[in-house]
Design a protein around this motif. Structure first.
Motif, mmCIF file in Angstrom:
data_model
loop_
_atom_site.group_PDB
_atom_site.id
_atom_site.type_symbol
_atom_site.label_atom_id
_atom_site.label_comp_id
_atom_site.label_asym_id
_atom_site.label_seq_id
_atom_site.Cartn_x
_atom_site.Cartn_y
_atom_site.Cartn_z
ATOM 1 N N GLN A 167 0.831 -1.209 0.000
ATOM 2 C CA GLN A 167 0.000 0.000 0.000
ATOM 3 C C GLN A 167 0.862 1.255 0.000
ATOM 4 O OE1 GLN A 167 -2.222 -0.739 3.552
ATOM 5 N NE2 GLN A 167 -3.799 -1.969 2.542
ATOM 6 N N ARG A 168 1.920 1.232 0.791
ATOM 7 C CA ARG A 168 2.821 2.394 0.858
ATOM 8 C C ARG A 168 3.542 2.611 -0.474
ATOM 9 N NH1 ARG A 168 4.087 4.028 6.180
ATOM 10 N NH2 ARG A 168 2.838 2.892 7.721
ATOM 11 N N VAL A 169 3.927 1.532 -1.113
ATOM 12 C CA VAL A 169 4.576 1.651 -2.422
ATOM 13 C C VAL A 169 3.613 2.222 -3.452
ATOM 14 C CG1 VAL A 169 5.540 0.312 -4.343
ATOM 15 C CG2 VAL A 169 6.290 -0.150 -1.998
ATOM 16 N N LEU A 170 2.379 1.714 -3.478
ATOM 17 C CA LEU A 170 1.393 2.196 -4.442
ATOM 18 C C LEU A 170 1.052 3.660 -4.218
ATOM 19 C CD1 LEU A 170 -1.013 -0.884 -4.586
ATOM 20 C CD2 LEU A 170 0.643 -0.171 -6.319
ATOM 21 N N ALA A 174 6.633 4.716 -0.124
ATOM 22 C CA ALA A 174 7.807 3.851 -0.043
ATOM 23 C C ALA A 174 8.277 3.551 -1.458
ATOM 24 C CB ALA A 174 7.475 2.564 0.700
ATOM 25 N N VAL A 175 9.561 3.244 -1.580
ATOM 26 C CA VAL A 175 10.154 2.963 -2.889
ATOM 27 C C VAL A 175 9.826 1.533 -3.303
ATOM 28 C CG1 VAL A 175 12.323 2.811 -4.171
ATOM 29 C CG2 VAL A 175 12.015 4.590 -2.430
ATOM 30 N N SER A 176 9.492 1.361 -4.561
ATOM 31 C CA SER A 176 9.160 0.030 -5.056
ATOM 32 C C SER A 176 10.383 -0.882 -5.024
ATOM 33 C CB SER A 176 8.614 0.116 -6.483
ATOM 34 O OG SER A 176 8.184 -1.167 -6.918
ATOM 35 N N ASN A 177 10.127 -2.178 -4.958
ATOM 36 C CA ASN A 177 11.188 -3.177 -4.897
ATOM 37 C C ASN A 177 10.600 -4.513 -5.370
ATOM 38 O OD1 ASN A 177 10.009 -4.555 -2.445
ATOM 39 N ND2 ASN A 177 10.411 -2.515 -1.580
ATOM 40 N N ALA A 182 6.126 -8.535 -6.173
ATOM 41 C CA ALA A 182 5.623 -9.901 -6.038
ATOM 42 C C ALA A 182 4.308 -9.938 -5.262
ATOM 43 C CB ALA A 182 6.672 -10.768 -5.335
ATOM 44 N N VAL A 183 4.208 -9.105 -4.233
ATOM 45 C CA VAL A 183 2.959 -9.024 -3.474
ATOM 46 C C VAL A 183 1.844 -8.474 -4.362
ATOM 47 C CG1 VAL A 183 1.803 -7.988 -1.474
ATOM 48 C CG2 VAL A 183 4.176 -8.769 -1.282
ATOM 49 N N LEU A 184 2.163 -7.461 -5.161
ATOM 50 C CA LEU A 184 1.178 -6.888 -6.079
ATOM 51 C C LEU A 184 0.679 -7.940 -7.066
ATOM 52 C CD1 LEU A 184 -0.363 -4.427 -7.173
ATOM 53 C CD2 LEU A 184 1.657 -3.913 -8.595
ATOM 54 N N THR A 185 1.580 -8.721 -7.621
ATOM 55 C CA THR A 185 1.189 -9.782 -8.552
ATOM 56 C C THR A 185 0.261 -10.781 -7.870
ATOM 57 O OG1 THR A 185 3.239 -9.564 -9.814
ATOM 58 C CG2 THR A 185 2.044 -11.658 -9.999
ATOM 59 N N HIS A 186 0.599 -11.156 -6.651
ATOM 60 C CA HIS A 186 -0.232 -12.112 -5.907
ATOM 61 C C HIS A 186 -1.638 -11.564 -5.679
ATOM 62 C CE1 HIS A 186 -0.900 -15.420 -2.980
ATOM 63 N NE2 HIS A 186 -1.710 -14.538 -2.418
ATOM 64 N N ASP A 190 -2.898 -4.813 -9.911
ATOM 65 C CA ASP A 190 -3.070 -3.359 -9.933
ATOM 66 C C ASP A 190 -3.838 -2.915 -8.683
ATOM 67 O OD1 ASP A 190 -5.903 -3.654 -10.401
ATOM 68 O OD2 ASP A 190 -5.493 -3.860 -12.548
ATOM 69 N N LYS A 191 -3.956 -1.605 -8.522
ATOM 70 C CA LYS A 191 -4.542 -1.065 -7.302
ATOM 71 C C LYS A 191 -5.989 -1.503 -7.114
ATOM 72 C CE LYS A 191 -4.840 3.265 -4.681
ATOM 73 N NZ LYS A 191 -4.468 4.711 -4.669
ATOM 74 N N ASP A 192 -6.768 -1.496 -8.180
ATOM 75 C CA ASP A 192 -8.168 -1.914 -8.069
ATOM 76 C C ASP A 192 -8.258 -3.378 -7.623
ATOM 77 O OD1 ASP A 192 -9.125 0.560 -8.797
ATOM 78 O OD2 ASP A 192 -9.322 0.052 -10.925
ATOM 79 N N ALA A 193 -7.368 -4.201 -8.166
ATOM 80 C CA ALA A 193 -7.365 -5.612 -7.793
ATOM 81 C C ALA A 193 -6.984 -5.797 -6.330
ATOM 82 C CB ALA A 193 -6.406 -6.386 -8.684
ATOM 83 N N VAL A 194 -6.073 -4.944 -5.839
ATOM 84 C CA VAL A 194 -5.680 -5.021 -4.430
ATOM 85 C C VAL A 194 -6.874 -4.691 -3.534
ATOM 86 C CG1 VAL A 194 -4.210 -4.031 -2.626
ATOM 87 C CG2 VAL A 194 -3.247 -4.542 -4.877
#
Length: 293
Positions: A167-170, A174-177, A182-186, A190-194
């Motif tokens: 959430q902080r990265v999106l 926070a800086v992406s890594n 990998a968490v986003l893919t899981h 994308d944000k709507d999917a999260v």
């Protein structure tokens, strides 16, 4: 009569799955089985369904025909038994087993890990809990208050922190890594999917993210910090269970090996491997119960 049951079952049930061990009346292990969740928060009837399915698998594993339930005594170590209303409802829904004994999964984990001897355990799985059995026979539990307010250092706890970092990265906080990616893919990509994932997320779904935290901890600092925080939480539980550092202490559960790497050094030296699992502890539980009848 309950003491004449030909077979004994030890069932270990939590928010992710159910594992059972089958033995004859003398305690000789015959087979094992598994099924879906049987933590009581998922429903007391559903808990029995999972235990029955895992029991059927255990008899199949032993190449034995499934007998009448009245010929089987079952000991259950289940997440949620600390809620006495759930526990009473669960026992009342017994589908026909010849004898039933239900305890917390923490206690059956302790029985299995220390072979019924005094000492302490900290169990890390979908949830987490610590329990100590004193030489006097007294028992005390630490943690185990349930998701999401407790369960420190558990799979669900790790997963919640992983999603919080995403959430902080999106948001740009926070800086992406690679860990966040990998968490986003899981969670859908994308944000709507999260948002949709979060709307359906429960303890089990958060715990599914724990392997990503463990996987990226050696290379991504934020994942490593989550694991180190988990290690600190385990140490806090250990001090609460055994303030004088006098008793043996075992780290148990599916996440034990992964979290052990991140324990403070003084605790890492004391931790021992469990002698057996919670399903075996539940088998010890029903055997003790039948002996007391």
């Amino acid at each position: 009569m309950t003491h004449a049951c030909t077979y004994h079952i030890g069932a270990d049930g939590g928010g992710t799955g159910t594992r059972v061990v089958l033995s004859d009346a003398s305690g000789i292990e015959l087979g094992r089985g598994s099924a879906g969740p049987s933590g009581l928060a998922h429903g007391r009837d559903k808990a029995w369904q999972a235990i029955l399915l895992a029991t059927q698998q255990a008899f199949a594993d032993a190449n034995l025909d499934m007998p009448a339930l009245a010929d089987i005594a079952v000991g259950c170590g289940l997440a949620g038994v600390h809620n006495i209303h759930w526990a009473r409802e669960f026992v009342a829904l017994n589908p026909g087993f010849g004898a039933v004994c239900a305890e917390t999964d923490a206690y059956t984990t302790l029985l299995g890990a220390l072979n019924g001897k005094p000492g302490a355990i900290i169990a890390l799985g979908t949830g987490s809990v610590g329990e100590v059995l004193l030489p006097s026979g007294q028992r005390r539990e630490v943690g185990g208050w349930g998701f999401p307010v407790s369960d420190e250092a558990s799979g669900a706890w790790l997963g919640m922190r992983a999603v919080n970092h995403l959430q902080r990265v999106l948001d740009g906080r926070a800086v992406s890594n690679p860990f966040a990616s990998a968490v986003l893919t899981h969670c859908g990509g994308d944000k709507d999917a999260v948002f949709a994932w979060l709307a359906q997320a429960n303890q089990t779904r958060y715990a599914e993210l724990a392997p990503l935290v463990i996987r990226f901890a050696p290379e991504v600092e934020v994942a490593r910090e989550i694991m180190l925080e988990a290690g600190t939480e385990v140490a806090i539980m250990a001090r609460a269970l055994d303030p004088k550092n006098e008793l043996p202490i075992a780290l148990c559960g599916g996440l034990a090996a992964a979290v052990a790497v991140y324990l403070p050094a003084e605790l890492k030296e004391r931790i021992q491997m469990p002698k057996a699992d919670s399903a075996t502890g539940a088998l010890i539980l029903i055997q003790q119960h039948l002996q007391a009848i």
